[in-house]
Design a protein around this motif. Sequence first.
Motif, PDB file in Angstrom:
ATOM      1  N   SER A  12       1.271  -3.594  -8.422  1.00 14.98           N
ATOM      2  CA  SER A  12       2.671  -3.911  -8.088  1.00 14.98           C
ATOM      3  C   SER A  12       3.381  -4.626  -9.238  1.00 14.98           C
ATOM      4  O   SER A  12       4.606  -4.724  -9.246  1.00 14.98           O
ATOM      5  CB  SER A  12       2.742  -4.750  -6.813  1.00 14.98           C
ATOM      6  OG  SER A  12       2.181  -6.034  -7.016  1.00 14.98           O
ATOM      7  N   ARG A  13       2.649  -5.058 -10.223  1.00 13.61           N
ATOM      8  CA  ARG A  13       3.228  -5.702 -11.400  1.00 13.61           C
ATOM      9  C   ARG A  13       3.742  -4.672 -12.405  1.00 13.61           C
ATOM     10  O   ARG A  13       4.325  -5.015 -13.417  1.00 13.61           O
ATOM     11  CB  ARG A  13       2.175  -6.609 -12.066  1.00 13.61           C
ATOM     12  CG  ARG A  13       1.689  -7.709 -11.148  1.00 13.61           C
ATOM     13  CD  ARG A  13       0.396  -8.414 -11.593  1.00 13.61           C
ATOM     14  NE  ARG A  13       0.207  -8.546 -13.016  1.00 13.61           N
ATOM     15  CZ  ARG A  13      -0.601  -7.773 -13.751  1.00 13.61           C
ATOM     16  NH1 ARG A  13      -1.316  -6.835 -13.199  1.00 13.61           N
ATOM     17  NH2 ARG A  13      -0.721  -7.972 -15.041  1.00 13.61           N
ATOM     18  N   TYR A  40       2.059   4.937 -12.120  1.00 16.75           N
ATOM     19  CA  TYR A  40       0.726   5.175 -11.567  1.00 16.75           C
ATOM     20  C   TYR A  40       0.782   5.988 -10.277  1.00 16.75           C
ATOM     21  O   TYR A  40       1.802   6.057  -9.614  1.00 16.75           O
ATOM     22  CB  TYR A  40      -0.011   3.856 -11.325  1.00 16.75           C
ATOM     23  CG  TYR A  40       0.662   2.950 -10.325  1.00 16.75           C
ATOM     24  CD1 TYR A  40       0.379   3.041  -8.966  1.00 16.75           C
ATOM     25  CD2 TYR A  40       1.571   1.982 -10.735  1.00 16.75           C
ATOM     26  CE1 TYR A  40       0.989   2.200  -8.050  1.00 16.75           C
ATOM     27  CE2 TYR A  40       2.182   1.142  -9.836  1.00 16.75           C
ATOM     28  CZ  TYR A  40       1.893   1.258  -8.489  1.00 16.75           C
ATOM     29  OH  TYR A  40       2.506   0.434  -7.585  1.00 16.75           O
ATOM     30  N   TYR A  41      -0.361   6.601  -9.992  1.00 15.48           N
ATOM     31  CA  TYR A  41      -0.575   7.326  -8.734  1.00 15.48           C
ATOM     32  C   TYR A  41      -1.692   6.603  -7.997  1.00 15.48           C
ATOM     33  O   TYR A  41      -2.685   6.215  -8.604  1.00 15.48           O
ATOM     34  CB  TYR A  41      -0.970   8.787  -9.003  1.00 15.48           C
ATOM     35  CG  TYR A  41       0.107   9.534  -9.755  1.00 15.48           C
ATOM     36  CD1 TYR A  41       1.201  10.069  -9.071  1.00 15.48           C
ATOM     37  CD2 TYR A  41       0.060   9.668 -11.132  1.00 15.48           C
ATOM     38  CE1 TYR A  41       2.206  10.725  -9.757  1.00 15.48           C
ATOM     39  CE2 TYR A  41       1.056  10.323 -11.827  1.00 15.48           C
ATOM     40  CZ  TYR A  41       2.131  10.847 -11.129  1.00 15.48           C
ATOM     41  OH  TYR A  41       3.124  11.490 -11.815  1.00 15.48           O
ATOM     42  N   ILE A  42      -1.503   6.452  -6.720  1.00 13.12           N
ATOM     43  CA  ILE A  42      -2.505   5.724  -5.924  1.00 13.12           C
ATOM     44  C   ILE A  42      -3.104   6.668  -4.881  1.00 13.12           C
ATOM     45  O   ILE A  42      -2.386   7.415  -4.224  1.00 13.12           O
ATOM     46  CB  ILE A  42      -1.904   4.456  -5.270  1.00 13.12           C
ATOM     47  CG1 ILE A  42      -2.965   3.587  -4.641  1.00 13.12           C
ATOM     48  CG2 ILE A  42      -0.823   4.777  -4.267  1.00 13.12           C
ATOM     49  CD1 ILE A  42      -3.758   2.795  -5.616  1.00 13.12           C
ATOM     50  N   SER A  83      -2.750   0.289   4.929  1.00 12.38           N
ATOM     51  CA  SER A  83      -2.957   0.583   3.510  1.00 12.38           C
ATOM     52  C   SER A  83      -1.649   0.427   2.727  1.00 12.38           C
ATOM     53  O   SER A  83      -1.653  -0.067   1.600  1.00 12.38           O
ATOM     54  CB  SER A  83      -3.517   1.993   3.321  1.00 12.38           C
ATOM     55  OG  SER A  83      -4.848   2.056   3.757  1.00 12.38           O
ATOM     56  N   PHE A  84      -0.526   0.832   3.299  1.00  8.83           N
ATOM     57  CA  PHE A  84       0.767   0.665   2.633  1.00  8.83           C
ATOM     58  C   PHE A  84       1.028  -0.810   2.329  1.00  8.83           C
ATOM     59  O   PHE A  84       1.478  -1.164   1.247  1.00  8.83           O
ATOM     60  CB  PHE A  84       1.908   1.194   3.508  1.00  8.83           C
ATOM     61  CG  PHE A  84       2.051   2.679   3.499  1.00  8.83           C
ATOM     62  CD1 PHE A  84       2.956   3.289   2.638  1.00  8.83           C
ATOM     63  CD2 PHE A  84       1.304   3.469   4.345  1.00  8.83           C
ATOM     64  CE1 PHE A  84       3.111   4.666   2.631  1.00  8.83           C
ATOM     65  CE2 PHE A  84       1.445   4.841   4.353  1.00  8.83           C
ATOM     66  CZ  PHE A  84       2.349   5.446   3.488  1.00  8.83           C
ATOM     67  N   ASP A 126       5.574   2.039  -1.151  1.00  2.33           N
ATOM     68  CA  ASP A 126       6.371   2.716  -0.129  1.00  2.33           C
ATOM     69  C   ASP A 126       5.878   4.140   0.117  1.00  2.33           C
ATOM     70  O   ASP A 126       6.309   4.805   1.040  1.00  2.33           O
ATOM     71  CB  ASP A 126       7.849   2.711  -0.494  1.00  2.33           C
ATOM     72  CG  ASP A 126       8.137   3.475  -1.787  1.00  2.33           C
ATOM     73  OD1 ASP A 126       7.175   3.886  -2.479  1.00  2.33           O
ATOM     74  OD2 ASP A 126       9.321   3.656  -2.110  1.00  2.33           O
ATOM     75  N   HIS A 127       4.963   4.589  -0.745  1.00  2.00           N
ATOM     76  CA  HIS A 127       4.317   5.878  -0.510  1.00  2.00           C
ATOM     77  C   HIS A 127       2.928   5.869  -1.145  1.00  2.00           C
ATOM     78  O   HIS A 127       2.678   5.151  -2.105  1.00  2.00           O
ATOM     79  CB  HIS A 127       5.157   7.046  -1.045  1.00  2.00           C
ATOM     80  CG  HIS A 127       5.285   7.085  -2.537  1.00  2.00           C
ATOM     81  ND1 HIS A 127       6.180   6.292  -3.241  1.00  2.00           N
ATOM     82  CD2 HIS A 127       4.627   7.811  -3.471  1.00  2.00           C
ATOM     83  CE1 HIS A 127       6.072   6.544  -4.528  1.00  2.00           C
ATOM     84  NE2 HIS A 127       5.132   7.455  -4.702  1.00  2.00           N
ATOM     85  N   ILE A 128       2.045   6.656  -0.560  1.00  2.00           N
ATOM     86  CA  ILE A 128       0.691   6.843  -1.083  1.00  2.00           C
ATOM     87  C   ILE A 128       0.663   8.262  -1.644  1.00  2.00           C
ATOM     88  O   ILE A 128       1.029   9.219  -0.959  1.00  2.00           O
ATOM     89  CB  ILE A 128      -0.366   6.644   0.022  1.00  2.00           C
ATOM     90  CG1 ILE A 128      -0.358   5.177   0.475  1.00  2.00           C
ATOM     91  CG2 ILE A 128      -1.747   7.064  -0.457  1.00  2.00           C
ATOM     92  CD1 ILE A 128      -1.174   4.903   1.721  1.00  2.00           C
ATOM     93  N   ASP A 129       0.246   8.391  -2.887  1.00  2.00           N
ATOM     94  CA  ASP A 129       0.303   9.691  -3.552  1.00  2.00           C
ATOM     95  C   ASP A 129      -0.757  10.666  -3.046  1.00  2.00           C
ATOM     96  O   ASP A 129      -0.480  11.848  -2.894  1.00  2.00           O
ATOM     97  CB  ASP A 129       0.157   9.494  -5.066  1.00  2.00           C
ATOM     98  CG  ASP A 129       1.265   8.626  -5.621  1.00  2.00           C
ATOM     99  OD1 ASP A 129       2.421   9.080  -5.626  1.00  2.00           O
ATOM    100  OD2 ASP A 129       0.977   7.480  -6.009  1.00  2.00           O
ATOM    101  N   TYR A 130      -1.958  10.174  -2.817  1.00  2.00           N
ATOM    102  CA  TYR A 130      -3.060  11.028  -2.367  1.00  2.00           C
ATOM    103  C   TYR A 130      -3.803  10.305  -1.254  1.00  2.00           C
ATOM    104  O   TYR A 130      -4.302   9.198  -1.462  1.00  2.00           O
ATOM    105  CB  TYR A 130      -4.012  11.348  -3.536  1.00  2.00           C
ATOM    106  CG  TYR A 130      -3.301  12.093  -4.634  1.00  2.00           C
ATOM    107  CD1 TYR A 130      -3.137  13.470  -4.559  1.00  2.00           C
ATOM    108  CD2 TYR A 130      -2.762  11.413  -5.727  1.00  2.00           C
ATOM    109  CE1 TYR A 130      -2.446  14.158  -5.549  1.00  2.00           C
ATOM    110  CE2 TYR A 130      -2.068  12.097  -6.716  1.00  2.00           C
ATOM    111  CZ  TYR A 130      -1.914  13.460  -6.620  1.00  2.00           C
ATOM    112  OH  TYR A 130      -1.230  14.133  -7.589  1.00  2.00           O
TER     113      TYR A 130
END
Length: 179
Positions: free
Chosen positions: A112-113, A119-121, A145-146, A152-156
Amino acid sequence: MMEEKRNMSRRDFLRRIGMGAGVAMASSVMGPLRAFAQDEKKGTSNRMTYRVQHGSGEQISLLGFGMMRLPNNQEEVNQLVDYAIEHGVNYFDTAPMYMGGQSEVLTGNALSRHPREKYYIATKMSNQNQRLWSFEESQKMYYQSFKRLKVDHIDYYLMHSIGVAAWIRLISALSTIIC
């Protein structure tokens, strides 16, 4: 030489086999890692290799950062993540079950920094425990998890060691949402 082989102890034999296997394994691993190393002889530095995600066009680093076994110290995790991002890593993989949930918290704080587009999470549905097999519990894990990852979104979002009954219920529930 033949005499020496006949008198070799079981321990010496296993040690030699182990060392040979270790060298063979290290050699096989080092080949792919050369893509991320510096070529000191030529004085050049290899850049990170990326793969293009079909459909989205996202460029994902070939080397991902698995967050399963992190130090339980936020400053150390921040340093590791900063170093990875500075060197082109942009794919970070965690799960709610890693470190009893602390992996997602540490990862979220560290990432978050950085700007979200850097990045993709990836995280997982990790409901091996039968208590977590209901759709409601799975959904709760998803939204938790969010919060832990501060995104605000999870990529995978990956399915991770879920039970057969949970899998059937989840697919049924998802198909009603998606269709």
